[in-house]
Design an enzyme around this catalytic site. Sequence first.
Site, PDB file in Angstrom:
ATOM      1  N   GLU A  70       0.867  -1.183   0.000  1.00  0.00           N
ATOM      2  CA  GLU A  70       0.000   0.000   0.000  1.00  0.00           C
ATOM      3  C   GLU A  70       0.900   1.229   0.000  1.00  0.00           C
ATOM      4  O   GLU A  70       1.808   1.362   0.824  1.00  0.00           O
ATOM      5  CB  GLU A  70      -0.914  -0.019   1.237  1.00  0.00           C
ATOM      6  N   ARG A  71       0.652   2.105  -0.958  1.00  0.00           N
ATOM      7  CA  ARG A  71       1.473   3.320  -1.124  1.00  0.00           C
ATOM      8  C   ARG A  71       2.947   2.976  -1.354  1.00  0.00           C
ATOM      9  O   ARG A  71       3.846   3.664  -0.867  1.00  0.00           O
ATOM     10  CB  ARG A  71       1.341   4.268   0.070  1.00  0.00           C
TER      11      ARG A  71
ATOM     12  N   ASN B 293      -3.344  -1.909   7.523  1.00  0.00           N
ATOM     13  CA  ASN B 293      -4.626  -2.429   7.041  1.00  0.00           C
ATOM     14  C   ASN B 293      -4.462  -3.941   6.917  1.00  0.00           C
ATOM     15  O   ASN B 293      -3.893  -4.436   5.945  1.00  0.00           O
ATOM     16  CB  ASN B 293      -4.994  -1.834   5.675  1.00  0.00           C
TER      17      ASN B 293
ATOM     18  N   GLU C  86     -10.720   4.407   8.685  1.00  0.00           N
ATOM     19  CA  GLU C  86     -10.851   4.078   7.274  1.00  0.00           C
ATOM     20  C   GLU C  86     -11.400   2.661   7.077  1.00  0.00           C
ATOM     21  O   GLU C  86     -10.863   1.862   6.304  1.00  0.00           O
ATOM     22  CB  GLU C  86      -9.507   4.259   6.555  1.00  0.00           C
TER      23      GLU C  86
ATOM     24  N   ARG D  54     -11.653  17.360  10.015  1.00  0.00           N
ATOM     25  CA  ARG D  54     -10.820  16.155  10.162  1.00  0.00           C
ATOM     26  C   ARG D  54      -9.562  16.435  10.981  1.00  0.00           C
ATOM     27  O   ARG D  54      -9.091  15.575  11.722  1.00  0.00           O
ATOM     28  CB  ARG D  54     -10.462  15.648   8.758  1.00  0.00           C
TER      29      ARG D  54
ATOM     30  N   LYS E 158       0.486  10.593  13.757  1.00  0.00           N
ATOM     31  CA  LYS E 158       1.065  11.148  12.523  1.00  0.00           C
ATOM     32  C   LYS E 158       1.579  12.558  12.785  1.00  0.00           C
ATOM     33  O   LYS E 158       1.011  13.281  13.608  1.00  0.00           O
ATOM     34  CB  LYS E 158       0.019  11.183  11.410  1.00  0.00           C
TER      35      LYS E 158
ATOM     36  N   ASP F 282      -2.701  14.267   6.867  1.00  0.00           N
ATOM     37  CA  ASP F 282      -2.160  13.020   6.341  1.00  0.00           C
ATOM     38  C   ASP F 282      -0.937  13.258   5.467  1.00  0.00           C
ATOM     39  O   ASP F 282      -1.038  13.210   4.238  1.00  0.00           O
ATOM     40  CB  ASP F 282      -3.255  12.306   5.527  1.00  0.00           C
TER      41      ASP F 282
ATOM     42  N   GLU G  44       3.981   9.337  -0.491  1.00  0.00           N
ATOM     43  CA  GLU G  44       2.616   9.252  -1.008  1.00  0.00           C
ATOM     44  C   GLU G  44       2.130  10.580  -1.602  1.00  0.00           C
ATOM     45  O   GLU G  44       1.609  10.622  -2.714  1.00  0.00           O
ATOM     46  CB  GLU G  44       1.670   8.796   0.112  1.00  0.00           C
TER      47      GLU G  44
HETATM   48  C1  GCV Z   1      -2.436   2.321   5.276  1.00  0.00           C
HETATM   49  C2  GCV Z   1      -3.715   7.308   4.216  1.00  0.00           C
HETATM   50  C3  GCV Z   1      -3.271   6.427   3.093  1.00  0.00           C
HETATM   51  C4  GCV Z   1      -3.709   4.992   3.305  1.00  0.00           C
HETATM   52  C5  GCV Z   1      -3.130   4.522   4.667  1.00  0.00           C
HETATM   53  C6  GCV Z   1      -3.655   5.452   5.745  1.00  0.00           C
HETATM   54  C7  GCV Z   1      -3.098   5.117   7.118  1.00  0.00           C
HETATM   55  O1  GCV Z   1      -5.095   7.444   4.219  1.00  0.00           O
HETATM   56  O2  GCV Z   1      -3.757   6.924   1.872  1.00  0.00           O
HETATM   57  O3  GCV Z   1      -3.225   4.216   2.267  1.00  0.00           O
HETATM   58  O4  GCV Z   1      -3.476   3.197   4.940  1.00  0.00           O
HETATM   59  O5  GCV Z   1      -3.265   6.777   5.452  1.00  0.00           O
HETATM   60  O6  GCV Z   1      -2.126   5.760   7.515  1.00  0.00           O
HETATM   61  O7  GCV Z   1      -3.610   4.235   7.768  1.00  0.00           O
END
Ligand code: GCV
Length: 666
Positions: A148-149, A190, A274, A324, A348, A353, A381
């Site tokens: 992912e990413r 995820n 998410e 958000r 984060k 994001d 990303e």
């Molecule tokens: C792993 C953002 C990214 C998602 C990522 C999410 C997260 O939304 O686009 O790909 O999912 O952050 O940090 O959980």
Amino acid sequence: MNFSKAWLAYRRAEHEADYKICSALIVRAKGKVVETAISEYKQAVNEILGLEVEITREEELSCTALPNHVIMEMAEDDELKGDGYRLLFKEQSLFLMASTESGLLYAVFELARQFQKGIDIKTLKMVSNPVMNLRMINHWDNMDGSIERGYSGGSFFFEDYNIIYNERTKAYARLMASIGINAIVINNVNVHERESYLIMDEYLESVKQYSDLFNCYGIKLYLCINFAASIEIGNLPVADPLDKDVIKWWEETTKHVYDVIPELGGYVVKADSEGRPGPFTYGRTQADGANMLGKVLAPYSGLLIWRCFVYNCGQDWRDRKTDRAKAAYDYFMDLDGLFEDNVILQIKNGPMDFQIREPVSPLFGGLKKTNSILEVQIAQEYTGQQKDVCYLIPMWQEILKFNTYALGNDNTVQDIVSGKTLGNINCGIAGVTNVGNDYNWTGNDLAAANLYGFGRLCFSPDMSAEEIAREWVIMTFSGDKKVVDIVTAILMGSRDTYEKYTTPLGIGWMVTPHYHYGPDIEGYEYERWGTYHRADRDGLGVDRTKEGTGYTMQYNEPNASMFENIETCPEELLLFFHYARYDRVLSSGKTLIQHIYDTHFEGVEEVGKMQAAWKSLEGRIPDDAYVRVLKRFEMQMKNAIEWRDRVNTYFYRMSGVKDAKNREIF
Ligand code: GCV
């Protein structure tokens, strides 16, 4: 070998320094990481100095010098903290000292850096202690082999739901240890269906191989788990963290995990985020969820890392009050002090994001009785996806130096996540990594500077971004002054350049939905994700003051007032905190709209200059790397032009204000 050695591609030393004593090594230490340190020492001395090493092992732990040796020893030394090390030349010998095995391994990698920098070992006299306790890498790798990413090929941990263990995994462990990483999470936060089984017998023995390998390099393995595993694997009807059967299932499962992998570091969880399951389903808090798992891990000294990326991703764009940016603070602040000692909140860096410019998350200054980890994204990303060059160390350093005023005057993010402010040890930094199975690991060779720099920054956050860049260039490409100066200059200017041709003054987003590369000004504007710019014919920006969403109030004073007042708000974050008119005059004397036009034209010009600077290095950089980076610059130029034209055209049409310099806007 279908992978490069990256910054461990040791080159033969060209300088005159006398290194002969390096061929005689005395070892006064024991253990599996010490064995790695010895083999790394041999490799470095052999490849860089062209010398074979003779090893003498001694039982005695003393500091007696034998002239003309290198002495690797465990030392009790008040100046050494954690996995710190000392390099000291005295009485004709070079001492590599540490009070932990990992410290000795880090001392060897430091020595290799010094060799590559051409230092005279007789002048060596240094101590280096890691500032962050947890120096963690997060992989977002999936068991089907995708990432992912991920922007540099597929996973080198997983393929077709199998676990891969080969020369590349070993090379990776070396690379990570060489920059001081001590914790790695191998799977995506995820956690899909198959990855949920990583803690079950199907995979445990294979996972253990990683743990064993990483342990030899002083690294602990962590796993992301599925909060609803008690339902999906355990066949229970619920995943309620207060349900006795659920707790029992996790206790038994975790006991078995630790029977097989006693050295496991712990679990990482993304919950209620998410679409991922979490305690909210059962009316429980985030603390209920995290503490249940924390207690389950405690008997094994395991850590539970709980992400704070919890927000409503089903927002209505017409609603101007829900923000958000406020979510993490809103969900977690009231729980401060309620978490178990082995639970750490992973936050984060910004409240949104990983945008090119965001303020620091107010949670760092808010939490006063809770362990925290700063999460940054090494994977680019939103910052060019490893096609565009964007050296992120200056950004992370700004974050670390931000004063949160958590407990009075001087409490930077660095103080908080290093444990200095709160006196805790379960804290540090985690980076979402940027590696994959591409030959050069990171897609763009220059993106490896972010990975290298991440580790160096966790260990020594007071090194400057430029020092780190220079060191990386020397280790990776060459010690040739022209190469070091030019590549360092490219890296150092790259974040500002990227910011110029993408989104202005902290507004962020405006990217192609889902994919997140390239511009789409309104791509997210009327969507459910809470990522708006609110541009209209008079101006743009999100009002996050008391009158607006009230986000500014989440900061401690004097930060809250500084952000609240448009006159004192740092200009680079103007549009994050305020709605501003196009005719607002900025500190440069230009109007906001002119600033938007100018920075977008400048950004493209700067990419052209970086490209030309790179071309001037032809013949001085290994050919394959030279050509790969050149191709990336071509992609970056195309991207920068696309951003410039779309953003300028959008705001020209929106505002009706002409460019003062009459350049082409469509
Ligand atoms: C792993 C953002 C990214 C998602 C990522 C999410 C997260 O939304 O686009 O790909 O999912 O952050 O940090 O959980």
